[in-house]
Design a protein around this motif. Structure first.
Motif, PDB file in Angstrom:
ATOM      1  N   GLU A 198     -14.092   9.842  -4.443  1.00 48.59           N
ATOM      2  CA  GLU A 198     -15.537   9.767  -4.212  1.00 48.59           C
ATOM      3  C   GLU A 198     -16.032   8.326  -4.310  1.00 48.59           C
ATOM      4  OE1 GLU A 198     -17.659  12.392  -6.735  1.00 48.59           O
ATOM      5  OE2 GLU A 198     -16.731  14.211  -5.927  1.00 48.59           O
ATOM      6  N   ALA A 199     -15.387   7.544  -5.180  1.00 52.85           N
ATOM      7  CA  ALA A 199     -15.771   6.137  -5.318  1.00 52.85           C
ATOM      8  C   ALA A 199     -15.532   5.386  -4.001  1.00 52.85           C
ATOM      9  CB  ALA A 199     -14.978   5.488  -6.446  1.00 52.85           C
ATOM     10  N   PHE A 200     -14.401   5.669  -3.348  1.00 50.46           N
ATOM     11  CA  PHE A 200     -14.082   4.999  -2.081  1.00 50.46           C
ATOM     12  C   PHE A 200     -15.045   5.454  -0.981  1.00 50.46           C
ATOM     13  CE2 PHE A 200     -11.668   4.781   1.940  1.00 50.46           C
ATOM     14  CZ  PHE A 200     -11.380   3.423   1.955  1.00 50.46           C
ATOM     15  N   TYR A 241      -2.969   6.248   0.351  1.00 51.82           N
ATOM     16  CA  TYR A 241      -4.018   6.449   1.367  1.00 51.82           C
ATOM     17  C   TYR A 241      -4.715   7.793   1.134  1.00 51.82           C
ATOM     18  CZ  TYR A 241      -2.205   2.433   3.884  1.00 51.82           C
ATOM     19  OH  TYR A 241      -1.822   1.159   4.226  1.00 51.82           O
ATOM     20  N   ALA A 242      -3.916   8.830   0.795  1.00 53.51           N
ATOM     21  CA  ALA A 242      -4.515  10.135   0.519  1.00 53.51           C
ATOM     22  C   ALA A 242      -5.436  10.049  -0.691  1.00 53.51           C
ATOM     23  CB  ALA A 242      -3.408  11.163   0.280  1.00 53.51           C
ATOM     24  N   ALA A 243      -4.990   9.312  -1.732  1.00 54.79           N
ATOM     25  CA  ALA A 243      -5.820   9.155  -2.932  1.00 54.79           C
ATOM     26  C   ALA A 243      -7.103   8.383  -2.612  1.00 54.79           C
ATOM     27  CB  ALA A 243      -5.021   8.430  -4.011  1.00 54.79           C
ATOM     28  N   ALA A 244      -6.980   7.375  -1.739  1.00 58.91           N
ATOM     29  CA  ALA A 244      -8.168   6.581  -1.392  1.00 58.91           C
ATOM     30  C   ALA A 244      -9.188   7.434  -0.649  1.00 58.91           C
ATOM     31  CB  ALA A 244      -7.749   5.378  -0.540  1.00 58.91           C
ATOM     32  N   PHE A 245      -8.734   8.188   0.371  1.00 60.73           N
ATOM     33  CA  PHE A 245      -9.677   8.987   1.157  1.00 60.73           C
ATOM     34  C   PHE A 245     -10.261  10.137   0.333  1.00 60.73           C
ATOM     35  CE2 PHE A 245      -7.327   7.170   4.873  1.00 60.73           C
ATOM     36  CZ  PHE A 245      -8.429   6.558   5.451  1.00 60.73           C
ATOM     37  N   SER A 252       0.824  -1.210   0.000  1.00 61.69           N
ATOM     38  CA  SER A 252       0.000   0.000   0.000  1.00 61.69           C
ATOM     39  C   SER A 252       0.862   1.267   0.000  1.00 61.69           C
ATOM     40  CB  SER A 252      -0.932   0.006   1.214  1.00 61.69           C
ATOM     41  OG  SER A 252      -0.195   0.112   2.418  1.00 61.69           O
ATOM     42  N   PHE A 253       2.170   1.138   0.267  1.00 63.58           N
ATOM     43  CA  PHE A 253       3.062   2.305   0.287  1.00 63.58           C
ATOM     44  C   PHE A 253       3.849   2.454  -1.021  1.00 63.58           C
ATOM     45  CE2 PHE A 253       2.518   1.126   4.777  1.00 63.58           C
ATOM     46  CZ  PHE A 253       2.080   2.343   5.284  1.00 63.58           C
ATOM     47  N   GLY A 305      -7.697  -1.715   0.885  1.00 69.74           N
ATOM     48  CA  GLY A 305      -7.887  -2.943   1.651  1.00 69.74           C
ATOM     49  C   GLY A 305      -7.352  -2.824   3.066  1.00 69.74           C
ATOM     50  N   THR A 306      -6.255  -2.104   3.248  1.00 68.54           N
ATOM     51  CA  THR A 306      -5.696  -1.922   4.592  1.00 68.54           C
ATOM     52  C   THR A 306      -6.635  -1.077   5.452  1.00 68.54           C
ATOM     53  OG1 THR A 306      -3.455  -2.079   3.693  1.00 68.54           O
ATOM     54  CG2 THR A 306      -3.692  -1.103   5.871  1.00 68.54           C
ATOM     55  N   VAL A 307      -7.181  -0.015   4.865  1.00 66.80           N
ATOM     56  CA  VAL A 307      -8.142   0.816   5.604  1.00 66.80           C
ATOM     57  C   VAL A 307      -9.356  -0.020   6.006  1.00 66.80           C
ATOM     58  CG1 VAL A 307      -9.718   2.772   5.422  1.00 66.80           C
ATOM     59  CG2 VAL A 307      -7.408   2.947   4.490  1.00 66.80           C
ATOM     60  N   TYR A 308      -9.832  -0.822   5.058  1.00 64.07           N
ATOM     61  CA  TYR A 308     -10.977  -1.705   5.341  1.00 64.07           C
ATOM     62  C   TYR A 308     -10.637  -2.683   6.472  1.00 64.07           C
ATOM     63  CZ  TYR A 308     -13.878  -5.853   4.670  1.00 64.07           C
ATOM     64  OH  TYR A 308     -14.670  -6.940   4.871  1.00 64.07           O
ATOM     65  N   LEU A 309      -9.435  -3.235   6.422  1.00 65.08           N
ATOM     66  CA  LEU A 309      -8.999  -4.193   7.447  1.00 65.08           C
ATOM     67  C   LEU A 309      -8.964  -3.547   8.828  1.00 65.08           C
ATOM     68  CD1 LEU A 309      -7.828  -7.091   7.839  1.00 65.08           C
ATOM     69  CD2 LEU A 309      -5.576  -6.066   7.584  1.00 65.08           C
ATOM     70  N   LEU A 310      -8.389  -2.345   8.920  1.00 65.95           N
ATOM     71  CA  LEU A 310      -8.304  -1.648  10.209  1.00 65.95           C
ATOM     72  C   LEU A 310      -9.693  -1.265  10.721  1.00 65.95           C
ATOM     73  CD1 LEU A 310      -5.205   0.637   9.520  1.00 65.95           C
ATOM     74  CD2 LEU A 310      -5.303  -1.436  10.934  1.00 65.95           C
ATOM     75  N   ALA A 311     -10.577  -0.856   9.799  1.00 64.24           N
ATOM     76  CA  ALA A 311     -11.943  -0.504  10.207  1.00 64.24           C
ATOM     77  C   ALA A 311     -12.668  -1.711  10.779  1.00 64.24           C
ATOM     78  CB  ALA A 311     -12.705   0.063   9.018  1.00 64.24           C
ATOM     79  N   MET A 312     -12.541  -2.865  10.124  1.00 68.13           N
ATOM     80  CA  MET A 312     -13.209  -4.076  10.616  1.00 68.13           C
ATOM     81  C   MET A 312     -12.637  -4.499  11.963  1.00 68.13           C
ATOM     82  SD  MET A 312     -15.522  -4.506   8.532  1.00 68.13           S
ATOM     83  CE  MET A 312     -16.134  -5.886   9.442  1.00 68.13           C
ATOM     84  N   LEU A 313     -11.319  -4.313  12.147  1.00 69.38           N
ATOM     85  CA  LEU A 313     -10.700  -4.654  13.424  1.00 69.38           C
ATOM     86  C   LEU A 313     -11.252  -3.755  14.535  1.00 69.38           C
ATOM     87  CD1 LEU A 313      -8.532  -6.380  14.801  1.00 69.38           C
ATOM     88  CD2 LEU A 313      -6.875  -4.577  14.297  1.00 69.38           C
TER      89      LEU A 313
END
Length: 294
Positions: A60-62, A53-57, A33-34, A268-276
């Motif tokens: 608008e699609a994300f 991560y900046a692009a993901a946040f 992811s880096f 996917g990493t953001v999703y993983l941390l959110a689910m945790l």
């Protein structure tokens, strides 16, 4: 050989398995992811820090996919919990007479999500779906194509959730039914003698005693529903107008169609941390380890 060393020797195969097939892929996934990675195998990798991560946040699609994932999970888990608890209470009240019904009720669990998605796609399809045809014959709707279950963006997310609810409500029922068998009968009987009605029994005795079971059921199903992929892909492929594109579908498309593994790994990493975080919160709020049920 000491007992401690013998115990470590017994755990070594499991530790190696977890390190190779769980820890290493997870570390590789987060590390990707880096980087900005070429979609071509063996292509160049460039370290970009937190740019993905900046692009993901900022995407608008994300943002839209995150909201839809939360809505989809809330719809599915809420419906499954309410229906599952009602059926589990019914099975408990019926006792041995529910054996046959319990077997029949578990059949959806044996169906693959892809098959369930295809089945419900034909049931809900706009022009000649069986559901619309039945509603038309019963006089509920004026024409067989009045409700565009899978084509109307305002109801498409609810429509794709129906097969998931149908498929896995039996899992919640099974877990809650097993938990209900451990609710002390003398406590329930004493409350009845004291004049407690059904709702008082349910909310003051049964649900508090079921907290650990409910926590496990909600966490497992919540995570499973949030990563729903095949059952949505087979019904709408994320459409119409992206109204059913959840995070799983967006990450898949970012990886395979748009050829951006680095951005997909960041999502996917953001999703993983959110689910945790959600799992930890659910355990603390619902299970309350060490707390006393009222």
């Amino acid at each position: 050989m000491s007992d401690r060393r013998f115990a470590l020797m017994l755990m070594l195969p499991a530790a190696i398995f977890l390190a190779v097939f769980v820890a290493w892929p997870l570390v590789k996934f987060v590390a990707d992811s880096f980087f900005e990675i070429s979609p071509i195998a063996g292509g160049p990798r460039e370290f970009v820090g937190f740019d993905n991560y900046a692009a993901a946040f900022a995407s608008e699609a994300f943002q839209g996919a995150s909201v839809r994932t939360i809505l989809y999970t809330a719809i599915v888990v809420t419906a499954e919990f309410v229906l599952g608890l009602a059926v589990a209470l019914l099975f408990t009240a019926l006792g041995r007479r529910s054996n046959g019904f319990r077997t029949l009720f578990m059949y959806p669990l044996m169906i693959a999500p892809v098959v369930a998605g295809l089945l419900w796609r034909f049931l809900l399809i706009d022009n000649f779906g069986i559901v619309n045809q039945l509603l038309f014959e019963w006089g509920v709707i004026a024409s067989p194509d009045q409700i565009q279950w899978l084509s109307d963006p305002s109801i498409a997310l609810l429509s794709v959730a129906i097969p998931d609810i149908w498929l896995t409500t039996s899992f919640i029922t099974l877990v809650l039914f097993a938990g209900l068998q451990n609710v002390p009968g003398d406590v329930v009987e004493a409350a009845r003698i004291d004049g407690a009605n059904f709702w008082r029994l349910l909310f003051s005795i049964i649900i508090p005693l079921l907290r650990p079971v409910i926590a496990v059921a909600l966490i497992v199903r919540g995570i499973d529903a949030a990563r729903a992929f095949d059952i949505i892909l087979i019904q709408t492929d994320g459409g119409p107008q992206g109204s059913t594109t959840t995070l799983s579908l967006l990450i898949y498309r970012t990886m395979t169609r748009f050829g951006d593994p680095g951005l997909a790994s960041a999502m996917g990493t953001v999703y993983l941390l959110a689910m945790l975080a959600v799992s930890i919160a659910a355990i603390a709020l619902i299970w309350r380890p060490g707390g006393n049920a009222r």
